[in-house]
Design a protein around this motif. Structure first.
Motif, mmCIF file in Angstrom:
data_model
loop_
_atom_site.group_PDB
_atom_site.id
_atom_site.type_symbol
_atom_site.label_atom_id
_atom_site.label_comp_id
_atom_site.label_asym_id
_atom_site.label_seq_id
_atom_site.Cartn_x
_atom_site.Cartn_y
_atom_site.Cartn_z
ATOM 1 N N PHE A 14 0.804 -1.214 0.000
ATOM 2 C CA PHE A 14 0.000 0.000 0.000
ATOM 3 C C PHE A 14 0.845 1.276 0.000
ATOM 4 N N ILE A 15 2.117 1.172 -0.398
ATOM 5 C CA ILE A 15 2.978 2.346 -0.530
ATOM 6 C C ILE A 15 3.434 2.413 -1.976
ATOM 7 N N SER A 16 3.135 3.525 -2.636
ATOM 8 C CA SER A 16 3.474 3.653 -4.056
ATOM 9 C C SER A 16 3.972 5.056 -4.333
ATOM 10 N N SER A 17 4.961 5.162 -5.232
ATOM 11 C CA SER A 17 5.467 6.467 -5.657
ATOM 12 C C SER A 17 4.719 6.992 -6.877
ATOM 13 N N LYS A 18 3.789 6.187 -7.410
ATOM 14 C CA LYS A 18 3.009 6.600 -8.582
ATOM 15 C C LYS A 18 1.679 7.198 -8.140
ATOM 16 N N PRO A 19 1.225 8.279 -8.792
ATOM 17 C CA PRO A 19 -0.029 8.928 -8.386
ATOM 18 C C PRO A 19 -1.227 7.984 -8.387
ATOM 19 N N ASP A 20 -1.271 7.067 -9.358
ATOM 20 C CA ASP A 20 -2.405 6.148 -9.458
ATOM 21 C C ASP A 20 -2.034 4.733 -9.032
ATOM 22 N N GLY A 21 -0.900 4.595 -8.323
ATOM 23 C CA GLY A 21 -0.452 3.264 -7.912
ATOM 24 C C GLY A 21 -1.220 2.733 -6.718
ATOM 25 N N THR A 22 -1.410 1.414 -6.666
ATOM 26 C CA THR A 22 -2.111 0.787 -5.547
ATOM 27 C C THR A 22 -1.157 0.386 -4.430
ATOM 28 N N GLY A 23 0.123 0.249 -4.755
ATOM 29 C CA GLY A 23 1.101 -0.115 -3.735
ATOM 30 C C GLY A 23 1.092 -1.585 -3.366
ATOM 31 N N VAL A 24 0.509 -2.441 -4.212
ATOM 32 C CA VAL A 24 0.482 -3.869 -3.886
ATOM 33 C C VAL A 24 1.284 -4.710 -4.870
ATOM 34 N N GLY A 25 1.630 -4.148 -6.029
ATOM 35 C CA GLY A 25 2.317 -4.934 -7.053
ATOM 36 C C GLY A 25 3.651 -5.487 -6.588
ATOM 37 N N LEU A 26 4.526 -4.624 -6.062
ATOM 38 C CA LEU A 26 5.841 -5.082 -5.623
ATOM 39 C C LEU A 26 5.744 -5.939 -4.366
ATOM 40 N N ALA A 27 4.808 -5.606 -3.486
ATOM 41 C CA ALA A 27 4.635 -6.413 -2.265
ATOM 42 C C ALA A 27 4.213 -7.834 -2.619
ATOM 43 N N ILE A 28 3.279 -7.963 -3.551
ATOM 44 C CA ILE A 28 2.830 -9.290 -3.979
ATOM 45 C C ILE A 28 3.955 -10.015 -4.710
ATOM 46 N N SER A 29 4.702 -9.285 -5.539
ATOM 47 C CA SER A 29 5.816 -9.898 -6.264
ATOM 48 C C SER A 29 6.834 -10.475 -5.289
ATOM 49 N N ARG A 30 7.166 -9.718 -4.256
ATOM 50 C CA ARG A 30 8.126 -10.227 -3.275
ATOM 51 C C ARG A 30 7.575 -11.440 -2.544
ATOM 52 N N THR A 31 6.274 -11.411 -2.214
ATOM 53 C CA THR A 31 5.659 -12.548 -1.542
ATOM 54 C C THR A 31 5.732 -13.802 -2.409
ATOM 55 N N ILE A 32 5.466 -13.652 -3.709
ATOM 56 C CA ILE A 32 5.514 -14.788 -4.629
ATOM 57 C C ILE A 32 6.936 -15.342 -4.715
ATOM 58 N N VAL A 33 7.916 -14.448 -4.880
ATOM 59 C CA VAL A 33 9.308 -14.892 -5.009
ATOM 60 C C VAL A 33 9.767 -15.595 -3.730
ATOM 61 N N GLU A 34 9.437 -15.022 -2.579
ATOM 62 C CA GLU A 34 9.848 -15.647 -1.316
ATOM 63 C C GLU A 34 9.158 -16.992 -1.120
ATOM 64 N N ALA A 35 7.927 -17.128 -1.618
ATOM 65 C CA ALA A 35 7.241 -18.419 -1.552
ATOM 66 C C ALA A 35 7.931 -19.461 -2.426
ATOM 67 N N HIS A 36 8.719 -18.989 -3.404
ATOM 68 C CA HIS A 36 9.520 -19.881 -4.248
ATOM 69 C C HIS A 36 10.948 -20.005 -3.714
ATOM 70 N N SER A 37 11.132 -19.666 -2.424
ATOM 71 C CA SER A 37 12.433 -19.756 -1.746
ATOM 72 C C SER A 37 13.482 -18.869 -2.406
#
Length: 335
Positions: A275-298
């Motif tokens: 929920f933190i984004s540097s883009k005016p229309d950003g949701t702030g979940v894209g990178l957080a979800i990406s990191r969660t997915i990668v960490e779930a893949h060890s």
């Protein structure tokens, strides 16, 4: 709490060794500051007990003064393992909910696009076939080349729609061994649809490199990173996107490098926070979800600024055997 027998002699050095390294450093810093300022502190610390059990404890400390100087510390240690586990479970559920919300949105978009565009795309292909038959009779080579281009674009659009629908397919997937380059190229087709004008894309991929995991989730990571890279290059004079794969230390590594504005210093430490984004229309979940997915893949997902400008996002996941290095491919506006 530390799985010690009764009458066990308390040894501070030994006790500190049971604290997780980050917790130990933070505890020592807080304790030092409290002694220096004659104040108090509270910290939730992770420990691994003498019996090798993982626990969370909440430590509070108050410094007693004598003659205006710190004399001794009084405090408590409370086992909060169940509380922490509940918090972590809630965070995991929230992350999963966000992930499925995005998949639901993709699924809706994919179904709508497929329904609305499949018929006109099929009609374009049929019209092209009819025109080609007529032009072939007249031996108009230039017109045949144009028709071939129209047909390729129509077929490519159909393939993009199929990829979007497959990515949004419901159901739990078991980890599989998949060709990483193939999934990345397909993800690029989805991510770059409609925004490839003026953009140069370079592929520098390790041929035959396989990865272990969920290919759809890895595609989601690649799409998120590519879209972010394109946004960062929106006002750049040079718009170049370089996508690399490599094998390092038995893992598959994916790098996405852009020539954009780079990562601002003030967002470096919160870049992957939800929920933190540097883009005016950003949701702030894209990178957080990406990191969660990668960490779930060890694996791990990191970001860094390039020396010559722009930024590189890099992640690694478990890999399978690879075969050879493929030649770097360079694509222009028809990405």
């Amino acid at each position: 709490m530390f799985d010690l027998p009764h009458d066990y002699p308390v040894n501070r050095v030994e006790t500190l060794a049971w604290y997780e390294s980050n917790s130990r450093r933070e505890l020592e810093a807080l304790r030092f500051n409290a002694i220096a300022t004659c104040s108090s502190f509270t910290i939730d610390a992770a420990i691994r007990t003498k019996a090798n059990n993982s626990r969370w404890i909440r430590i509070t400390g108050d410094v007693e003064q004598q003659d205006g100087k710190a004399a001794r510390i009084f405090g408590t240690k409370q086992d909060i393992t169940l509380e922490k586990e509940a918090q972590l479970q809630l965070q995991a559920l929230q992350t999963e909910q966000i992930h499925f919300s995005r998949l639901s949105a993709i699924n809706t978009m994919g179904s709508t696009l497929a329904h609305e565009l499949n018929q006109p795309l099929a009609a374009i292909a049929m019209y092209v076939t009819a025109l080609r038959n007529k032009e072939r009779e007249q031996s108009d080579v230039e017109m045949l080349d144009i028709l071939d281009g129209i047909e390729r674009c129509a077929l490519k659009s159909g393939e993009i729609l199929k990829a979007v629908r497959r990515m949004s397919a419901r159901g739990k997937r078991s980890p599989t061994l998949f060709h990483l380059s193939k999934e990345i190229v397909e993800a690029c087709s989805v991510a770059l649809a409609g925004i490839s004008e003026g953009l140069t894309v370079r592929y520098e991929m390790l041929d035959g490199l396989k990865a272990l995991g969920d290919p759809v989730q890895i595609q989601q990571v690649v799409i998120n990173l590519i879209r972010n890279a394109c946004d960062a290059m929106a006002n750049s004079a040079v718009r170049e996107l370089t996508i690399r794969t490599a094998e390092r230390d038995g893992q598959a590594e994916v790098s996405i490098c852009d020539t954009g504005t780079g990562i601002l210093a003030e967002v470096t430490h919160t870049l992957f926070d939800p929920f933190i984004s540097s883009k005016p229309d950003g949701t702030g979940v894209g990178l957080a979800i990406s990191r969660t997915i990668v960490e779930a893949h060890s694996g791990t997902l990191i970001a860094e600024n390039n020396v010559g400008g722009g930024a590189t996002f890099r992640f690694n996941i478990s890999s399978g055997p690879c075969q050879s290095i493929c030649t770097a491919g360079v694509l222009g506006s028809e990405t």
